[in-house]
Design a protein around this motif. Structure first.
Motif, short mmCIF file in Angstrom:
data_model
loop_
_atom_site.label_atom_id
_atom_site.label_comp_id
_atom_site.label_asym_id
_atom_site.label_seq_id
_atom_site.Cartn_x
_atom_site.Cartn_y
_atom_site.Cartn_z
N VAL A 30 0.84 -1.20 0.00
CA VAL A 30 0.00 0.00 0.00
C VAL A 30 0.88 1.25 0.00
O VAL A 30 0.64 2.20 -0.75
CB VAL A 30 -0.94 0.01 1.23
CG1 VAL A 30 -1.64 1.37 1.36
CG2 VAL A 30 -1.98 -1.09 1.11
N VAL A 31 1.90 1.25 0.84
CA VAL A 31 2.83 2.38 0.89
C VAL A 31 3.46 2.61 -0.48
O VAL A 31 3.52 3.75 -0.97
CB VAL A 31 3.93 2.14 1.95
CG1 VAL A 31 5.06 3.17 1.79
CG2 VAL A 31 3.35 2.22 3.35
N GLN A 32 3.93 1.55 -1.10
CA GLN A 32 4.60 1.69 -2.39
C GLN A 32 3.65 2.21 -3.46
O GLN A 32 4.03 3.04 -4.29
CB GLN A 32 5.20 0.36 -2.83
CG GLN A 32 6.15 0.47 -4.02
CD GLN A 32 7.30 1.41 -3.74
OE1 GLN A 32 8.03 1.26 -2.75
NE2 GLN A 32 7.49 2.40 -4.61
N GLN A 33 2.41 1.76 -3.43
CA GLN A 33 1.42 2.24 -4.38
C GLN A 33 1.22 3.75 -4.25
O GLN A 33 1.15 4.47 -5.26
CB GLN A 33 0.08 1.52 -4.17
CG GLN A 33 0.09 0.06 -4.59
CD GLN A 33 -1.12 -0.70 -4.07
OE1 GLN A 33 -2.04 -0.11 -3.47
NE2 GLN A 33 -1.13 -2.01 -4.26
N VAL A 34 1.16 4.24 -3.02
CA VAL A 34 0.98 5.67 -2.79
C VAL A 34 2.22 6.43 -3.23
O VAL A 34 2.13 7.48 -3.89
CB VAL A 34 0.65 5.97 -1.31
CG1 VAL A 34 0.60 7.48 -1.06
CG2 VAL A 34 -0.67 5.32 -0.92
N LEU A 44 2.66 12.01 -5.41
CA LEU A 44 1.93 13.10 -4.79
C LEU A 44 2.86 14.02 -4.00
O LEU A 44 3.92 13.61 -3.54
CB LEU A 44 0.87 12.54 -3.83
CG LEU A 44 -0.20 11.63 -4.45
CD1 LEU A 44 -1.04 11.00 -3.34
CD2 LEU A 44 -1.08 12.41 -5.41
N ALA A 45 2.43 15.26 -3.85
CA ALA A 45 3.14 16.19 -2.97
C ALA A 45 3.03 15.68 -1.54
O ALA A 45 2.14 14.88 -1.22
CB ALA A 45 2.54 17.58 -3.11
N PRO A 46 3.91 16.15 -0.63
CA PRO A 46 3.96 15.58 0.73
C PRO A 46 2.63 15.54 1.47
O PRO A 46 2.26 14.50 2.02
CB PRO A 46 4.98 16.48 1.43
CG PRO A 46 5.90 16.90 0.35
CD PRO A 46 5.02 17.09 -0.85
N GLU A 47 1.89 16.67 1.54
CA GLU A 47 0.65 16.65 2.33
C GLU A 47 -0.40 15.71 1.77
O GLU A 47 -0.94 14.87 2.50
CB GLU A 47 0.08 18.06 2.50
CG GLU A 47 -1.17 18.05 3.37
CD GLU A 47 -1.64 19.44 3.77
OE1 GLU A 47 -2.85 19.59 4.02
OE2 GLU A 47 -0.80 20.35 3.84
N PRO A 48 -0.75 15.81 0.46
CA PRO A 48 -1.73 14.83 -0.06
C PRO A 48 -1.21 13.40 0.00
O PRO A 48 -2.01 12.46 0.14
CB PRO A 48 -1.96 15.29 -1.50
CG PRO A 48 -0.86 16.22 -1.83
CD PRO A 48 -0.42 16.84 -0.54
N ARG A 49 0.09 13.21 -0.08
CA ARG A 49 0.64 11.86 0.05
C ARG A 49 0.39 11.30 1.44
O ARG A 49 -0.03 10.15 1.60
CB ARG A 49 2.14 11.86 -0.23
CG ARG A 49 2.77 10.47 -0.24
CD ARG A 49 4.29 10.52 -0.07
NE ARG A 49 4.87 11.59 -0.86
CZ ARG A 49 5.99 12.23 -0.50
NH1 ARG A 49 6.63 11.91 0.62
NH2 ARG A 49 6.47 13.20 -1.26
N VAL A 90 6.87 2.30 8.70
CA VAL A 90 6.91 3.45 9.60
C VAL A 90 7.84 4.52 9.06
O VAL A 90 7.53 5.72 9.11
CB VAL A 90 7.35 3.01 11.01
CG1 VAL A 90 7.58 4.22 11.91
CG2 VAL A 90 6.32 2.08 11.64
N ALA A 91 8.97 4.11 8.50
CA ALA A 91 9.94 5.06 7.96
C ALA A 91 9.34 5.87 6.82
O ALA A 91 9.59 7.08 6.70
CB ALA A 91 11.19 4.34 7.50
N ALA A 92 8.53 5.22 5.97
CA ALA A 92 7.91 5.93 4.86
C ALA A 92 6.95 7.01 5.36
O ALA A 92 6.91 8.12 4.82
CB ALA A 92 7.18 4.95 3.95
N PHE A 93 6.20 6.69 6.40
CA PHE A 93 5.32 7.69 7.01
C PHE A 93 6.14 8.82 7.62
O PHE A 93 5.84 10.01 7.43
CB PHE A 93 4.45 7.04 8.08
CG PHE A 93 3.15 6.48 7.59
CD1 PHE A 93 1.96 7.15 7.81
CD2 PHE A 93 3.11 5.26 6.93
CE1 PHE A 93 0.75 6.62 7.37
CE2 PHE A 93 1.90 4.72 6.49
CZ PHE A 93 0.72 5.40 6.71
N ALA A 94 7.18 8.46 8.37
CA ALA A 94 7.99 9.47 9.06
C ALA A 94 8.67 10.41 8.07
O ALA A 94 8.76 11.62 8.30
CB ALA A 94 9.03 8.79 9.95
#
Length: 211
Positions: free
Chosen positions: A73-77, A82-87, A132-136
Motif C-alpha cells: 500500500v505504501v509503495q502504491q501511494v 503526490l506532494a507531501p501533504e496529499p501523500r 513506519v519510515a515511509a510515514f515518518a
C-alpha cells in the motif's frame, strides 16, 4: 522428489491463514491449537501440516502477509508521485481502509509477533520499520522544521497510535463506516479537533494550521 501442489493449493493456503488469524485474534495464539485451526478449515490436522510446518510458521505467515500488504500500500501511494501533504493524507486513508478488511491480522501483528522465532520476527519487524519510515519521511517533508527538531518520528508514532488501535473499539456502522472514519483521522492529525467535520459537512476553514 517434492510432492506437486494441487491447482487449489494457494486458495486453500489463504483460507488457512484467514481462519488461523481469526482464531489467534479471538482467543490468542497460545490458546489456539492446530486441531482447532484444522477444524475451522474443515480439514484434518495431517492435511494442515501439508501447508505449514507448525503453529509458529503459521503465525509467521499471517504476520508476514499482513505487513507485506501494508508495504505494498505504501509503495502504491509513493508511486503516485503526490506532494507531501496529499501523500500523507492518502497513506492515512488507505491504511484505515486496509485495516477494515484485516482486523484479525492486525491484532495478531500487534499482540503476537513477539512469539515468533527470532529470525522470522526480525523479518516481520524489518518490513514494519520500512512502513513506519515511509510515514515518518513524509511527515518530515510536510513539516521540515519538526524534522529538524527530531519530532517527525514521535509524531508518526502518535499517528499510528490512532490508526493501529481502531480495531479495539471501532464498530463500523455505529454510526460511522471505515470510509467515513479514514478522512477524519487525517483531518485530526493535520489540524486538530477544529479540523474534524461530520460526513458530508463543509470543509474546515483554510486557516486551520497543519501539524
Amino acid at each position: 522428489m517434492a510432492r506437486p501442489r494441487s491447482s487449489g493449493y494457494d486458495g486453500q493456503r489463504e483460507l488457512i491463514l484467514q481462519r488461523a488469524a481469526a482464531l489467534f485474534a479471538a482467543q490468542g495464539y497460545v490458546a489456539t491449537s492446530m486441531n482447532q485451526v484444522a477444524a475451522a478449515c474443515g480439514m484434518s490436522k495431517a492435511a494442515l501440516y501439508h501447508y505449514v510446518r507448525d503453529k509458529n510458521e503459521l503465525l509467521a505467515h499471517v504476520a508476514e502477509g499482513h505487513v507485506r500488504r501494508l508495504a505494498a500500500v505504501v509503495q502504491q501511494v509513493l508511486d503516485e508521485g503526490l506532494a507531501p501533504e496529499p501523500r500523507l493524507r492518502e497513506l492515512i486513508v488507505r491504511f484505515v481502509r486496509e485495516y477494515a478488511s484485516a482486523q484479525n491480522e492486525h491484532r495478531v501483528l500487534t499482540e503476537d509477533v513477539h512469539l515468533l522465532e527470532t529470525a522470522r520476527r526480525e523479518q516481520v519487524l524489518g518490513v514494519q520499520r520500512s512502513v513506519v519510515a515511509a510515514f515518518a519521511e513524509t511527515v518530515a517533508e510536510v513539516r521540515p522544521a519538526l524534522a529538524e527538531a527530531g519530532l517527525h518520528r514521535p509524531l508518526t508514532m502518535l499517528l499510528f497510535g490512532m490508526i493501529n488501535w481502531l480495531f479495539t473499539w471501532f464498530r463500523p456502522g455505529e454510526p460511522l463506516t471505515h470510509e467515513q472514519m479514514a478522512p477524519m483521522v487525517a483531518d485530526l492529525f493535520f489540524g486538530g479537533l477544529a479540523a474534524v467535520r461530520a460526513a458530508g459537512a463543509a470543509a474546515p476553514p483554510a486557516t486551520v494550521p497543519a501539524i
